[in-house]
Design a protein around this motif. Structure first.
Motif, PDB file in Angstrom:
ATOM      1  N   TYR A  33      11.626 -88.445 -47.972  1.00 18.68           N
ATOM      2  CA  TYR A  33      10.693 -89.404 -48.554  1.00 18.68           C
ATOM      3  C   TYR A  33       9.882 -88.728 -49.656  1.00 18.68           C
ATOM      4  O   TYR A  33       9.464 -87.572 -49.510  1.00 18.68           O
ATOM      5  N   THR A  44       5.506 -97.617 -46.071  1.00 18.28           N
ATOM      6  CA  THR A  44       5.920 -98.792 -46.838  1.00 18.28           C
ATOM      7  C   THR A  44       5.615 -98.573 -48.317  1.00 18.28           C
ATOM      8  O   THR A  44       5.193 -97.490 -48.720  1.00 18.28           O
ATOM      9  N   GLN A  45       5.828 -99.601 -49.111  1.00 18.80           N
ATOM     10  CA  GLN A  45       5.517 -99.510 -50.539  1.00 18.80           C
ATOM     11  C   GLN A  45       4.003 -99.375 -50.743  1.00 18.80           C
ATOM     12  O   GLN A  45       3.215 -99.953 -49.996  1.00 18.80           O
ATOM     13  N   VAL A  95       1.698-102.572 -50.823  1.00 20.93           N
ATOM     14  CA  VAL A  95       1.856-103.544 -49.750  1.00 20.93           C
ATOM     15  C   VAL A  95       0.522-104.244 -49.480  1.00 20.93           C
ATOM     16  O   VAL A  95      -0.558-103.639 -49.557  1.00 20.93           O
ATOM     17  N   PRO A 138      13.840-103.240 -44.513  1.00 20.06           N
ATOM     18  CA  PRO A 138      13.878-103.014 -45.963  1.00 20.06           C
ATOM     19  C   PRO A 138      12.485-102.664 -46.512  1.00 20.06           C
ATOM     20  O   PRO A 138      11.486-103.293 -46.163  1.00 20.06           O
ATOM     21  N   GLY A 139      12.459-101.636 -47.373  1.00 19.88           N
ATOM     22  CA  GLY A 139      11.193-101.227 -47.970  1.00 19.88           C
ATOM     23  C   GLY A 139      10.370-100.295 -47.115  1.00 19.88           C
ATOM     24  O   GLY A 139       9.253 -99.930 -47.493  1.00 19.88           O
ATOM     25  N   VAL A 140      10.900 -99.903 -45.955  1.00 17.85           N
ATOM     26  CA  VAL A 140      10.169 -99.025 -45.042  1.00 17.85           C
ATOM     27  C   VAL A 140      11.003 -97.768 -44.800  1.00 17.85           C
ATOM     28  O   VAL A 140      12.191 -97.862 -44.487  1.00 17.85           O
ATOM     29  N   SER A 185      -0.460 -98.203 -46.658  1.00 17.51           N
ATOM     30  CA  SER A 185       0.999 -98.180 -46.547  1.00 17.51           C
ATOM     31  C   SER A 185       1.495 -97.218 -45.478  1.00 17.51           C
ATOM     32  O   SER A 185       2.686 -97.199 -45.169  1.00 17.51           O
ATOM     33  N   GLU A 194       1.105-108.349 -45.185  1.00 18.34           N
ATOM     34  CA  GLU A 194       2.466-107.883 -44.970  1.00 18.34           C
ATOM     35  C   GLU A 194       2.507-106.677 -44.037  1.00 18.34           C
ATOM     36  O   GLU A 194       3.382-106.576 -43.173  1.00 18.34           O
TER      37      GLU A 194
END
Length: 630
Positions: A285, A147-148, A151, A227-229, A193, A155
């Motif tokens: 990534y 993730t971001q 995070v 989204p975001g992952v 994350s 979340e």
């Protein structure tokens, strides 16, 4: 036949073949010894196989010349049928005799066909993909989404619960366990994350019809698009091995070295853009080195003076409220644990809540932290990685639906255009499984010539003749034909496992060739004993009849040697379960190679032997006959 005559025949037969059998077994052992030169992961995997095979065959070599003749004297009694009376042998000779006669007649055609098949096999091998090791199916899946970097704890918990719920709905999944952040160990530096989810699968018998592991991963990946992952798929054991040995958690990583984190991140993004769209590249990534969030507390010194506070007092309150302060120690058995106290999460989950933390003053009572300090979030690196005394970033990706070597080769061509545009002092390095692939290829290029030299040395000691050693050694290239065809049509990539299979094949191929040369030399001895060793008494037809007799009349022991090897290897083709996917690439070149090398030995070796003897008779006027007894 008296008992003494029977024992004399057994003794003579044992002396005739014992030397060849002993040295052919030693050749198999010696050809496999260079496997011990493998290091790293491949060494740890194949050293037990090498040890087991070496010790078994060493004992077998001793028993072949000691115990086997004794057992023959015990069990070979009574009335025996001749070779012609054996129906199996008669049937084999009816098939083999026309073939060997055709090969001895059409010499150039026979040699041309073999050379053509050999020439075709080389492009087949070169067209195969490459990989370090065949992927071992561990029986479970490791899902590693990222993730971001900023995070929040809340979340990431929500994402983890949603992912586990979706995964558990798939029928093939038996259980799922997810973890975010680091474990309670000093060796796990995973950030919050990074999520690690182990997916345990049901037995294959309970899977849906037509479902494979690759299809299952594709289905899960499609359902888990959040989204975001950024999703990542691997297996638990190989993931830990990759992280420990190469420092990257995926199959391949492009490490970016430099001096400034911001510049490293910019270069990493350019590398990622170049790799986007390369066939086989999955889970692409960029390892985040920017985007982290830090709470910065700037103390207002004028306000400290107003309230009569010191910087140390403010720092102590911040440390206790946010980080926690040890207040006591608990003893559990022989272990001691410190007890830390800090504010509950509800009182420190926002800048406003942190600003309300009270600080006790002497004259004004409690005042909020915001009265003496400014609180704000600032950006920074979520984690700083360094190697070789330099800062390091990484672009990570896995390889699926394509071979590792071909994927990285194309990826390198895409990235090559960036090399001349990198800032001064910055450079790239390819790591991961590709690093192991290059290392293993260099080792194998060193090992294979050693294998051939060892085999040739053993053959020379067996025959005491360079010519006879080369005659047996020439079967190795033709063993390559069947191995290449078998590997190609099964769609297996070239790897260390395939190379080990070819190394084992070379010894097996030479073993059958040694048996054939022994019987051909025995036929020459019988010819010389009957007609003398002179070109005046021996004709070309005599040579041809003797070679035919040595090849066809001793067909059964040669086929038995081949059949034992094939019958022991073929069942692996239908093997299932853990480890079968690694054994298959080892066995495939051995099965195909034993088949084609045996065909070459049965049909072409007698032809080459006949041509050699005709040359000796024509040039020297006599035959160079080797002794075949021990």
């Amino acid at each position: 036949m008296t008992n003494d005559e029977r024992l004399a025949i057994i003794e003579k037969s044992s002396q005739q073949v014992s030397r060849g059998i002993f040295f052919s077994t030693i050749i198999i052992v010696a050809s496999f010894l260079p496997v011990f030169l493998l290091t790293g992961q491949e060494g740890k995997l194949f050293h037990p196989l090498a040890y087991t095979k070496t010790f078994i065959l060493l004992i077998d070599a001793v028993l072949a010349v000691t115990l086997a003749p004794v057992l023959l004297s015990f069990f070979m009694k009574g009335k025996f049928k001749t070779e012609e009376q054996n129906p199996i042998n008669r049937g084999l000779e009816r098939v083999y005799a026309p073939l060997i006669n055709w090969c001895l007649t059409w010499r150039k055609t026979t040699i041309a066909i073999n050379l053509l098949l050999l020439a075709i096999s080389i492009p087949l091998l070169l067209s195969l993909g490459t990989e370090f090791m065949p992927p071992l199916d561990e029986g479970s899946i490791l899902f590693m989404p990222i993730t971001q970097p900023d995070v929040s704890n809340t979340e990431v918990k929500r994402i983890l619960q949603v992912q586990d719920k979706i995964i558990k709905q798939v029928p093939e999944v038996a259980g799922v366990l997810g973890k975010a952040g680091r474990a309670s160990t000093a060796t796990d530096n995973a950030p919050l994350s990074m999520i690690e989810t182990i997916i345990q699968l049901k037995p294959r018998s309970e899977w849906r019809a037509g479902m494979t592991k690759a299809k299952l991963i594709a289905e899960l990946n499609e359902k888990l698009q959040i989204p975001g992952v950024v999703n990542g798929w691997t297996q638990p054991i190989i993931n830990r091995i990759n992280m420990l040995s190469t420092g990257v958690r995926t199959d391949v990583g492009v490490k970016v070295y430099g001096q400034q984190l911001d510049t490293i991140y910019q270069v990493s993004q350019r590398v990622r853009a170049a790799l986007t769209g390369v066939p086989g590249v999955q889970d692409l990534y960029v390892d985040p080195i920017t985007g982290g969030k830090y709470l910065q507390i700037d103390i207002k010194r004028d306000q400290l003076a107003r309230y009569g506070l010191s910087v140390d007092q403010v720092n102590e309150v911040v440390e206790t409220a946010i980080g926690g302060a040890p207040v006591a120690t608990t003893v559990e058995g022989r272990r001691r644990f410190s007890i830390n106290v800090r504010l509950a999460e509800d009182f420190r989950n926002s800048v406003a809540a942190l600003g309300r933390i009270p600080i006790q003053t002497t004259a004004y009572g409690p005042v909020p932290l915001s009265a003496v300090a400014t609180l704000r979030f600032t950006g920074g690196p979520p984690m700083i990685n360094s190697e070789n005394a330099q800062l390091r970033g990484a672009v990570l990706f896995n390889v699926r639906d394509r071979d590792l070597g071909g994927t990285v080769k194309e990826a390198m061509q895409r990235v090559q255009s960036l090399q001349g545009k990198l800032p001064a002092g910055y450079y790239l390095e390819w790591s991961g499984q590709y690093e192991n692939l290059i290392s293993s290829q260099r080792t194998l290029l060193f090992i294979l010539p050693i294998v051939l030299l060892v085999i040739f040395g053993c053959l020379y000691f067996a025959f005491h003749s360079v010519r006879e050693a080369l005659l047996s050694l020439v079967t190795i290239p033709f063993a390559l034909i069947g191995g290449a065809y078998m590997v190609y049509f099964y769609g297996v990539h070239l790897s260390v496992a395939v190379a080990v299979g070819f190394i084992a094949l070379f010894g097996l191929a030479v073993e059958t060739g040694v048996i054939m040369v022994i019987y051909l030399n025995d036929a020459m001895q019988q010819l010389v004993a009957a007609k003398g060793n002179s070109s005046e008494t021996i004709t070309k037809q005599d040579l041809r009849d003797a070679v035919f007799h040595g090849a066809a009349k001793r067909l059964r022991p040669k086929l038995m040697t081949v059949s034992v090897a094939l019958f022991g290897l073929v069942p692996v083709l239908w093997a299932t379960g853990t480890g079968s996917d690694v054994m298959l690439p080892i066995v495939l070149p051995m099965i195909g190679g034993v088949f084609t090398s045996s065909t070459h030995i049965l049909l072409v070796t007698p032809l080459i032997f006949l041509m050699t003897k005709e040359y000796e008779l024509r040039k020297f006027g006599k035959l160079d006959v080797l002794a075949v007894k021990h």
